[in-house]
Scaffold this motif. Structure first.
Motif, short mmCIF file in Angstrom:
data_model
loop_
_atom_site.label_atom_id
_atom_site.label_comp_id
_atom_site.label_asym_id
_atom_site.label_seq_id
_atom_site.Cartn_x
_atom_site.Cartn_y
_atom_site.Cartn_z
N ILE A 23 0.68 -1.17 -0.04
CA ILE A 23 -0.23 0.04 0.05
C ILE A 23 0.89 1.28 -0.02
CG2 ILE A 23 -1.79 1.39 1.39
CD1 ILE A 23 -2.91 -1.18 2.30
N LYS A 64 2.21 1.90 -3.40
CA LYS A 64 1.07 2.01 -4.39
C LYS A 64 1.18 1.13 -5.32
CE LYS A 64 0.87 7.12 -3.70
NZ LYS A 64 0.86 8.43 -4.22
N ILE A 82 -1.04 -1.73 -5.36
CA ILE A 82 -2.36 -2.39 -5.08
C ILE A 82 -3.31 -2.17 -6.19
CG2 ILE A 82 -4.30 -2.19 -3.35
CD1 ILE A 82 -1.91 -3.56 -2.34
N ASN A 83 -4.29 -2.84 -6.64
CA ASN A 83 -5.32 -2.59 -7.46
C ASN A 83 -6.73 -2.74 -6.74
OD1 ASN A 83 -7.44 -3.34 -9.69
ND2 ASN A 83 -5.67 -2.82 -10.83
N ALA A 84 -7.26 -1.83 -6.42
CA ALA A 84 -8.54 -1.44 -5.82
C ALA A 84 -9.54 -2.37 -6.44
CB ALA A 84 -9.24 -0.27 -5.52
N ARG A 85 -9.73 -2.28 -7.96
CA ARG A 85 -10.68 -2.90 -8.67
C ARG A 85 -10.84 -4.26 -8.67
NH1 ARG A 85 -10.55 -4.30 -14.33
NH2 ARG A 85 -12.89 -4.77 -15.41
N ILE A 137 -9.38 -6.23 -6.05
CA ILE A 137 -9.75 -6.37 -4.74
C ILE A 137 -11.32 -6.44 -4.59
CG2 ILE A 137 -9.85 -5.76 -2.27
CD1 ILE A 137 -7.30 -4.44 -2.81
N PHE A 138 -12.19 -5.73 -5.22
CA PHE A 138 -13.59 -5.64 -5.12
C PHE A 138 -13.91 -6.67 -6.19
CE2 PHE A 138 -17.53 -4.04 -7.36
CZ PHE A 138 -18.32 -3.90 -6.12
N THR A 182 2.26 -5.57 -8.50
CA THR A 182 0.86 -5.12 -8.23
C THR A 182 0.07 -6.27 -7.79
OG1 THR A 182 1.38 -3.40 -9.72
CG2 THR A 182 -1.04 -3.94 -9.07
N THR A 190 -1.81 -6.87 -4.19
CA THR A 190 -3.25 -6.76 -4.39
C THR A 190 -3.75 -8.29 -3.74
OG1 THR A 190 -3.42 -5.42 -6.30
CG2 THR A 190 -5.29 -6.96 -5.64
#
Length: 264
Positions: free
Chosen positions: A63, A66, A68-71, A73-74, A184, A188
């Motif tokens: 984190i 940076k 990390i891929n938030a999409r 994770i969702f 990444t 993630t």
């Protein structure tokens, strides 16, 4: 002496998890079963706790940089959380023990789950090795998210049944389906693993009551510290070198499990 070896291997487990974003349960479950002597069901539950905290700790470094891929994770998190809960609450208790018993064949529930675990690791390993030798698609190429969601659903079943955070499936899916770079994907994966294993723990508190918590806390603390080192080292190693290393590492572990369960 056995516990000392287990703690040394906890250093290796945490380092690999921090470095690759996978491999926590792949190492933890064999350590707890074959070295510490836990029965597989307790090892699976213990693995959920160890891997949850270690993954969350290692993920903090990703984190910070940076990676990390938030999409992702969702997309991975929601389907997998649903199937983890359902698997732990309903599917796992339905599996009989033994799974199969005849005059000449006896397949215990624990053996069945460990062999299934090894076969899934083999599949993931071959995918990563093949990916490392093939051309990478451009980052702007659009891909359907349907396979990604299906992977999330499968991941939930695996985490629920086997106590595995699923990094050995998450990382290949992130690389091959969303075309993320390996670092990444690793970062993630760590956060997805932390979420999934946390849900797995919460799904059934009864399984936590008779575990050896003194040992588990020490093992987890060692793994967390070494995961920080693995996450830091990952920044100095190229993604193209990490992918095949990850694949061959999986092959070795899967082979060991199958040999222990089916031969010895």
């Amino acid at each position: 002496m056995t516990l000392i070896i287990a703690y040394i291997l906890a250093i290796l487990m945490g380092f690999i998890l921090g470095l690759l974003g996978a491999g926590g349960a792949i190492l933890t479950i064999p350590i707890l079963v074959y070295l510490v002597g836990m029965n597989p069901m307790d090892a699976i539950t213990s693995s959920l706790f160890v891997v949850c905290l270690t993954s969350l700790s290692a993920g903090l470094n990703y984190i910070r940089i940076k990676k990390i891929n938030a999409r992702a994770i969702f997309l991975f998190g929601i389907p997998s959380v649903i199937t983890i809960w359902c698997t732990r609450r309903y599917l796992l208790p339905l599996i009989p023990d033994p799974v199969l018993k005849t005059d000449t064949i006896l397949i215990e529930k624990s053996t069945f789950l460990l062999v299934l675990f090894a076969l899934l690791i083999f599949t993931s390993a071959f995918k990563m090795i093949q990916a490392s030798s093939s051309a990478i698609l451009p980052n702007n190429q659009k891909k359907s998210i349907a396979p990604f969601i299906l992977n999330g659903l499968l991941l939930g079943v695996i985490t629920g049944l086997l106590g595995a955070g699923g990094g050995f499936l998450i990382v290949p899916a992130l690389v091959l389906i969303l075309n993320l770079d390996f670092k990444t994907a690793a970062g993630t994966s760590l956060l997805i693993i932390a979420i999934n294993t946390g849900v797995g723990l919460l799904s059934d508190f009864k399984l936590l009551q008779h575990l050896d918590w003194n040992f588990i806390f020490i093992f987890t603390g060692i793994a967390i510290l070494s995961s920080f080192i693995g996450a830091a080292v990952s920044g100095s190693i190229s993604s193209s070198k990490l992918k095949p290393v990850f694949g061959y590492f999986l092959l070795i572990v899967a082979s060991y499990i199958l040999i222990k369960e089916l031969i010895f």
